[in-house]
Design a protein around this motif. Structure first.
Motif: not given
Length: 198
Positions: A51-61, A101-106, A108-120
């Motif tokens: 889950a953390a790995l996939r959130d990492g991909i989402t944050a990177l994307a 694809e990683s951007l079109h999933r529910r 986790g907190a690791g992606a939602v709370e990442a700085p990248a989420a605030r940037r977009i």
């Protein structure tokens, strides 16, 4: 061959590469470990679990896509900014399907709370501000624009538009014109609805 130095950044970067090559759902810790020539337990020092790995991909994307959007809308407003915003999404999907694809999933907190989420959120707000859309209306407008673009692009990606005419490119232009119309008249939508009812 020199072995790549493992750390969180290199592990997630490799996972993103594999997602583009094989699909997001095919990314596993075992597959990442094999690509590095190490045993799976070696990765747990860098990512907590799948889950953390996939959130990492989402944050990177999110970070990658935000950079593209920022470049595409710089110095532009309203329709021109909307065109740049949409084009950034479309080319990102074409070049990085797994990350998309990683951007079109529910997430986790690791992606939602990442700085990248605030940037977009900030670059999306910049487009909406050009139309004078602020406050809570930003959320509604963001969801509408996001749903329209993502829905179209996902259907185009799986080939749903390949068997009919006119070409999808024309429908894409129509979609952007429609979104521009919605955003331009955002503050009058209540009045327009009342006129339709009366």
């Amino acid at each position: 061959m020199e072995r790549t130095q493992l750390n969180r950044t290199t592990v997630i970067a490799r996972a993103a590469e594999l997602a583009d090559e094989t699909g997001f759902d095919a990314v596993t810790l075992a597959a990442i470990a094999r690509s590095f020539g190490v045993r799976t337990p070696s990765l747990y020092a860098h990512v907590r679990d799948l889950a953390a790995l996939r959130d990492g991909i989402t944050a990177l994307a999110l970070d990658d896509l935000t950079d593209r959007i920022a470049d595409a809308i710089a110095g532009r407003s309203q329709y021109d900014a909307l065109l740049g915003f949409a084009a950034a999404h479309r080319t990102y999907l074409q070049e990085h399907p797994g990350r998309w694809e990683s951007l079109h999933r529910r997430a986790g907190a690791g992606a939602v709370e990442a700085p990248a989420a605030r940037r977009i959120v900030r670059v999306t707000d910049a487009v909406l501000l050009g139309y004078g859309i602020t406050g809570d209306d930003r959320v509604h407008a963001t969801r509408i624009v996001g749903a329209a673009l993502s829905g179209f692009l996902d259907l185009e990606r799986i080939g749903n538009f390949a068997h009919s005419t006119p070409p999808a490119e024309e429908s894409w232009a129509e979609l952007l014109d429609a979104l521009h119309l919605i955003l331009t008249h955002w503050h009058h939508r209540g009045e327009l609805r009342e006129k339709e009812i009366s």
